[in-house]
Design a protein around this motif. Structure first.
Motif, PDB file in Angstrom:
ATOM      1  N   TYR A   1      43.789 -79.657  11.097  1.00  9.74           N
ATOM      2  CA  TYR A   1      44.350 -80.848  10.478  1.00  9.74           C
ATOM      3  C   TYR A   1      45.489 -81.303  11.381  1.00  9.74           C
ATOM      4  O   TYR A   1      46.362 -80.513  11.743  1.00  9.74           O
ATOM      5  CB  TYR A   1      44.825 -80.501   9.069  1.00  9.74           C
ATOM      6  CG  TYR A   1      45.735 -81.503   8.420  1.00  9.74           C
ATOM      7  CD1 TYR A   1      45.395 -82.847   8.363  1.00  9.74           C
ATOM      8  CD2 TYR A   1      46.926 -81.094   7.842  1.00  9.74           C
ATOM      9  CE1 TYR A   1      46.230 -83.765   7.749  1.00  9.74           C
ATOM     10  CE2 TYR A   1      47.760 -82.004   7.224  1.00  9.74           C
ATOM     11  CZ  TYR A   1      47.413 -83.334   7.187  1.00  9.74           C
ATOM     12  OH  TYR A   1      48.238 -84.244   6.581  1.00  9.74           O
TER      13      TYR A   1
ATOM     14  N   GLN B   1      33.816 -85.813   3.046  1.00  9.57           N
ATOM     15  CA  GLN B   1      34.701 -86.322   1.994  1.00  9.57           C
ATOM     16  C   GLN B   1      35.362 -85.189   1.221  1.00  9.57           C
ATOM     17  O   GLN B   1      36.526 -85.264   0.857  1.00  9.57           O
ATOM     18  CB  GLN B   1      33.955 -87.255   1.042  1.00  9.57           C
ATOM     19  CG  GLN B   1      34.866 -87.928   0.032  1.00  9.57           C
ATOM     20  CD  GLN B   1      36.002 -88.710   0.677  1.00  9.57           C
ATOM     21  OE1 GLN B   1      35.771 -89.515   1.575  1.00  9.57           O
ATOM     22  NE2 GLN B   1      37.227 -88.469   0.236  1.00  9.57           N
TER      23      GLN B   1
ATOM     24  N   ILE C   1      44.451 -88.906   7.044  1.00 11.46           N
ATOM     25  CA  ILE C   1      44.123 -87.501   7.295  1.00 11.46           C
ATOM     26  C   ILE C   1      43.154 -87.461   8.459  1.00 11.46           C
ATOM     27  O   ILE C   1      42.103 -88.102   8.418  1.00 11.46           O
ATOM     28  CB  ILE C   1      43.504 -86.840   6.043  1.00 11.46           C
ATOM     29  CG1 ILE C   1      44.531 -86.802   4.913  1.00 11.46           C
ATOM     30  CG2 ILE C   1      42.967 -85.455   6.368  1.00 11.46           C
ATOM     31  CD1 ILE C   1      43.984 -86.360   3.575  1.00 11.46           C
ATOM     32  N   GLU C   2      43.520 -86.728   9.518  1.00 12.24           N
ATOM     33  CA  GLU C   2      42.646 -86.583  10.677  1.00 12.24           C
ATOM     34  C   GLU C   2      42.438 -85.107  10.978  1.00 12.24           C
ATOM     35  O   GLU C   2      43.373 -84.313  10.926  1.00 12.24           O
ATOM     36  CB  GLU C   2      43.234 -87.271  11.907  1.00 12.24           C
ATOM     37  CG  GLU C   2      43.273 -88.777  11.785  1.00 12.24           C
ATOM     38  CD  GLU C   2      43.840 -89.461  13.006  1.00 12.24           C
ATOM     39  OE1 GLU C   2      43.305 -90.510  13.379  1.00 12.24           O
ATOM     40  OE2 GLU C   2      44.819 -88.949  13.592  1.00 12.24           O
TER      41      GLU C   2
ATOM     42  N   ARG D   1      38.083 -88.548   9.955  1.00 14.18           N
ATOM     43  CA  ARG D   1      39.238 -89.350   9.559  1.00 14.18           C
ATOM     44  C   ARG D   1      38.987 -89.881   8.150  1.00 14.18           C
ATOM     45  O   ARG D   1      37.884 -90.302   7.834  1.00 14.18           O
ATOM     46  CB  ARG D   1      39.420 -90.511  10.533  1.00 14.18           C
ATOM     47  CG  ARG D   1      40.552 -91.443  10.189  1.00 14.18           C
ATOM     48  CD  ARG D   1      40.693 -92.563  11.199  1.00 14.18           C
ATOM     49  NE  ARG D   1      41.094 -92.020  12.482  1.00 14.18           N
ATOM     50  CZ  ARG D   1      40.603 -92.407  13.654  1.00 14.18           C
ATOM     51  NH1 ARG D   1      39.688 -93.328  13.718  1.00 14.18           N
ATOM     52  NH2 ARG D   1      41.049 -91.867  14.769  1.00 14.18           N
ATOM     53  N   GLY D   2      40.005 -89.835   7.335  1.00 14.39           N
ATOM     54  CA  GLY D   2      39.916 -90.367   5.986  1.00 14.39           C
ATOM     55  C   GLY D   2      41.313 -90.555   5.423  1.00 14.39           C
ATOM     56  O   GLY D   2      42.305 -90.245   6.079  1.00 14.39           O
ATOM     57  N   TYR D   3      41.380 -91.055   4.198  1.00 17.13           N
ATOM     58  CA  TYR D   3      42.671 -91.319   3.594  1.00 17.13           C
ATOM     59  C   TYR D   3      42.837 -90.518   2.311  1.00 17.13           C
ATOM     60  O   TYR D   3      41.923 -90.387   1.530  1.00 17.13           O
ATOM     61  CB  TYR D   3      42.841 -92.817   3.295  1.00 17.13           C
ATOM     62  CG  TYR D   3      43.036 -93.598   4.559  1.00 17.13           C
ATOM     63  CD1 TYR D   3      44.306 -93.786   5.096  1.00 17.13           C
ATOM     64  CD2 TYR D   3      41.946 -94.122   5.238  1.00 17.13           C
ATOM     65  CE1 TYR D   3      44.495 -94.493   6.271  1.00 17.13           C
ATOM     66  CE2 TYR D   3      42.128 -94.830   6.425  1.00 17.13           C
ATOM     67  CZ  TYR D   3      43.388 -95.006   6.938  1.00 17.13           C
ATOM     68  OH  TYR D   3      43.579 -95.683   8.094  1.00 17.13           O
TER      69      TYR D   3
ATOM     70  N   ASN E   1      43.909 -83.295   1.364  1.00 15.33           N
ATOM     71  CA  ASN E   1      44.794 -84.171   0.603  1.00 15.33           C
ATOM     72  C   ASN E   1      45.551 -83.386  -0.471  1.00 15.33           C
ATOM     73  O   ASN E   1      46.731 -83.635  -0.716  1.00 15.33           O
ATOM     74  CB  ASN E   1      43.982 -85.300  -0.031  1.00 15.33           C
ATOM     75  CG  ASN E   1      44.820 -86.228  -0.873  1.00 15.33           C
ATOM     76  OD1 ASN E   1      45.870 -86.702  -0.448  1.00 15.33           O
ATOM     77  ND2 ASN E   1      44.377 -86.478  -2.087  1.00 15.33           N
TER      78      ASN E   1
ATOM     79  N   ILE F   1      38.272 -83.937   3.268  1.00 14.28           N
ATOM     80  CA  ILE F   1      39.405 -84.864   3.176  1.00 14.28           C
ATOM     81  C   ILE F   1      40.142 -84.651   1.852  1.00 14.28           C
ATOM     82  O   ILE F   1      41.369 -84.550   1.817  1.00 14.28           O
ATOM     83  CB  ILE F   1      38.940 -86.327   3.319  1.00 14.28           C
ATOM     84  CG1 ILE F   1      38.410 -86.604   4.720  1.00 14.28           C
ATOM     85  CG2 ILE F   1      40.051 -87.314   2.934  1.00 14.28           C
ATOM     86  CD1 ILE F   1      39.441 -86.528   5.826  1.00 14.28           C
TER      87      ILE F   1
END
Length: 141
Positions: free
Chosen positions: A114, A81, A123-124, A135-137, A88, A84
């Motif tokens: 990335y 996390q 986001i991968e 993978r996350g947002y 971000n 990510i």
């Protein structure tokens, strides 16, 4: 570690670092205590009990991230996390960085990357074969 406020503070920090380097520093009762202390800095956070994020389980528990901050190389272990979140905010901090898998195979460090901007703030992070390992947002900011 904070910025020293005086020369005496700086000398105390140097002594502490020297003692730790020579094996005379803080003693740890277990590996868990050692790793817990190593991960307790501004770039890392403790892992949650479950490693599943957004329905995708990660293969690794930590990622090694090398980044340049004020022309200085800084290495950080990041939880999935935290990585990510770091990616971000890449457009805000503008640091050069490299991501590595340092946990999946003993004695090997593998470069990751990335994947690039994805629709919906996805986001991968992929390995050298293109397989998605995280993978996350992110946020639209």
């Amino acid at each position: 570690m904070s910025i020293p406020s005086s020369l005496g503070d700086l000398e105390a920090m140097e002594r502490e670092m020297f003692d730790e380097y020579n094996g005379e520093g803080q003693k740890y009762k277990s590996d868990d205590e050692l790793y817990s202390d190593l991960l307790d800095n501004e770039f890392c956070e403790d892992l949650p009990e479950e490693s599943a994020e957004n329905g995708l389980e990660t293969q690794m528990e930590y990622f090694l991230v090398q980044h340049i901050i004020d022309d200085e190389l800084v290495s950080s272990l990041m939880t999935p996390q935290r990585l990510i979140d770091y990616i971000n905010m890449d457009d805000c901090h503008g640091e050069s960085y490299e991501i590595f898998d340092c946990m999946s195979e003993f004695g090997k460090v593998k470069p990751l990357r990335y994947k690039g901007w994805q629709p919906g703030c996805l986001i991968e992070v992929v390995d050298e074969t293109g397989k998605v390992v995280l993978r996350g947002y992110g946020d639209d900011h």
